[in-house]
Design an enzyme around this catalytic site. Structure first.
Site, PDB file in Angstrom:
ATOM      1  N   SER A  63       0.830  -1.189   0.000  1.00 48.44           N
ATOM      2  CA  SER A  63       0.000   0.000   0.000  1.00 48.44           C
ATOM      3  C   SER A  63       0.879   1.259   0.000  1.00 48.44           C
ATOM      4  CB  SER A  63      -0.959  -0.068   1.193  1.00 48.44           C
ATOM      5  OG  SER A  63      -2.040   0.808   1.004  1.00 48.44           O
ATOM      6  N   ASP A  91     -10.413  -3.955  -4.963  1.00 44.25           N
ATOM      7  CA  ASP A  91     -10.000  -2.949  -3.983  1.00 44.25           C
ATOM      8  C   ASP A  91     -11.028  -1.820  -3.895  1.00 44.25           C
ATOM      9  OD1 ASP A  91      -8.628  -1.060  -2.425  1.00 44.25           O
ATOM     10  OD2 ASP A  91      -6.696  -1.609  -3.287  1.00 44.25           O
ATOM     11  N   HIS A 108      -8.507  -4.726  -0.900  1.00 44.07           N
ATOM     12  CA  HIS A 108      -7.237  -4.086  -0.578  1.00 44.07           C
ATOM     13  C   HIS A 108      -6.430  -4.851   0.472  1.00 44.07           C
ATOM     14  CE1 HIS A 108      -4.436  -0.769  -0.491  1.00 44.07           C
ATOM     15  NE2 HIS A 108      -4.563  -0.641   0.815  1.00 44.07           N
TER      16      HIS A 108
END
Ligand SMILES: *[C@@H]1O[C@H](CO)[C@@H](O)[C@H](O)[C@H]1NC(C)=O
Ligand SMILES: *[C@@H]1O[C@H](CO)[C@@H](O)[C@H](O)[C@H]1NC(C)=O
Ligand SMILES: *[C@@H]1O[C@H](CO)[C@@H](O)[C@H](O)[C@H]1NC(C)=O
Ligand SMILES: *[C@@H]1O[C@H](CO)[C@@H](O)[C@H](O)[C@H]1NC(C)=O
Ligand SMILES: *[C@@H]1O[C@H](CO)[C@@H](O)[C@H](O)[C@H]1NC(C)=O
Ligand SMILES: *[C@@H]1O[C@H](CO)[C@@H](O)[C@H](O)[C@H]1NC(C)=O
Length: 329
Positions: free
Chosen positions: A113, A236, A292
């Site tokens: 991320s 996501d 995600h």
């Protein structure tokens, strides 16, 4: 459950010289930068480190931490609060000083991320020791258009996000709130970044060389990678837009109009070396199933095998091969 910390056990410093001897049987050390709200001591990230070691035995893994070796809560806090310029400088210094990482000829890097774009920042600004292969999962290379939804009881997250809203471009916020520094606002008609973003973004606009004056070192450093693999989570809904993980630009969030990297100026004019990487076959656009950062071991294994395996031939071996070829001619 995998035993925690196995991958972090350091052989004595004296054993180190053999680690990078000419045999090249050992994979390069791996540096991991975790995401927002995580910390270096968390079981999840420790498991990933152990998996990297399992897939490529002999991998020395270092998990980036801000705020000291004994302070996971300071490390977590630094994912929300801080000036990214300073944070990246601290990481550059920490990697230089880490006994094994600092004396390695090169390292591999894995960013989760926001950690993905921060590792890219490390490469563009410092790159000492140099990164050979960069792999990012669910990163926001082209920034975010919306701020994260926080867990119901995550007060640290909520506090950060409350401060952000409405004050994104103030220097107070750009100095102190991490996600604001990769927030990117665009004019919805043209898709071009806004003046505010170009003027005040403390991180992303700089690291993506979006301003008039480009830093050539950034492009040179990034283009020197052997591989840059960008994984996007197909489902996501946290990193908005998810296509940012492939450097794509979503012009209209409502109807999902996406401009792929290759059609953007950052690529066509090669502001940061992505076109060079692509031309030499070093830029990889990957997709994995799931929400995600819902990583599964199989995807990770595959990535570690493909990008972090021991190099098949030593540099010395390649030179010898070349000389032999010259003799034969
Ligand atoms: C470009 O970036 C490098 C690495 O961070 C830095 O040393 C240099 O001063 C920068 N150059 C300019 C013109 O800003
Ligand atoms: C962040 O820190 C750097 C380096 O100390 C400083 O130059 C910069 O002004 C700070 N960022 C902002 C938005 O003030
Ligand atoms: C977006 O760009 C168009 C065309 O340049 C301009 O007319 C408009 O004022 C811009 N919108 C905003 C909100 O800046
Ligand atoms: C989506 O929005 C873009 C610009 O915002 C526009 O050019 C395009 O026609 C729209 N597409 C649809 C299917 O509405
Ligand atoms: C974005 O797409 C929506 C749905 O197609 C459309 O109604 C809207 O006008 C578009 N926005 C712009 C700025 O084009
Ligand atoms: C992801 O979304 C697709 C289509 O939107 C769906 O078919 C698939 O089952 C989803 N996968 C996961 C892991 O949620």
């Amino acid at each position: 459950m995998r035993s925690i910390f196995t991958a972090l056990l350091v052989p004595s410093a004296l054993a180190f010289p053999s680690l990078f001897s000419s045999t090249d049987a050992n994979p390069l050390p791996l540096v991991i930068w975790h995401g927002l709200g995580d910390n270096f001591a968390n079981e999840g990230i420790q498991d990933v480190a152990a998996l990297a070691e399992e897939v490529n035995p002999g991998t020395y893994v270092y998990i980036i931490r801000l705020g000291g070796d004994d302070d996971p809560s300071a490390d977590r806090s630094a994912t929300f609060f801080g000036n990214l310029t300073t944070q990246i400088e601290q990481v550059c210094e920490a990697l230089r000083q880490e006994p094994i990482i600092g004396s390695a000829p090169a390292i591999n890097a894995l960013g989760f991320s926001q950690g993905g774009q921060f590792l890219r920042g490390y490469i563009e600004r410092c790159n000492a020791p140099p990164v050979k292969n960069l792999v990012t999962f669910g990163s926001q290379h082209n920034g975010i258009a919306e701020f994260q939804h926080c867990g119901l009881t995550d007060w640290l997250c909520k506090g950060a996000m409350a401060l952000l809203r409405g004050n994104t471009w103030s220097s107070f916020v750009q100095n102190r709130l991490v996600p604001a520094q990769y927030y990117r606002s665009v004019n919805e008609t043209t898709g071009e970044p806004t003046e505010e973003y170009l003027g005040f973004s403390n991180f992303l606009a700089d690291i993506n060389n979006e301003r008039d004056i480009k830093n050539k070192t950034y492009a040179k450093n990034l283009a020197s990678l052997s591989n840059f693999a960008m994984y996007v989570f197909a489902n996501d809904t946290v990193a908005i837009p998810k296509e940012s993980g492939h450097f794509a630009q979503v012009t209209n969030l409502t109807n999902g109009t996406v401009t792929p990297l290759q059609d953007r100026r950052i690529y066509k004019e090669d502001w940061i070396g992505l076109k060079k990487l692509d031309k030499k076959g070093a830029l990889h656009f990957k997709n994995v199933e799931g929400e995600h950062m819902h990583l599964n071991d199989e995807d990770l294994r595959q990535a570690f095998k493909e990008f972090f395996g021991p190099t098949s031939k030593s540099a010395l071996g390649k030179v010898q091969e070349y000389l032999k070829y010259q003799e034969l001619k």
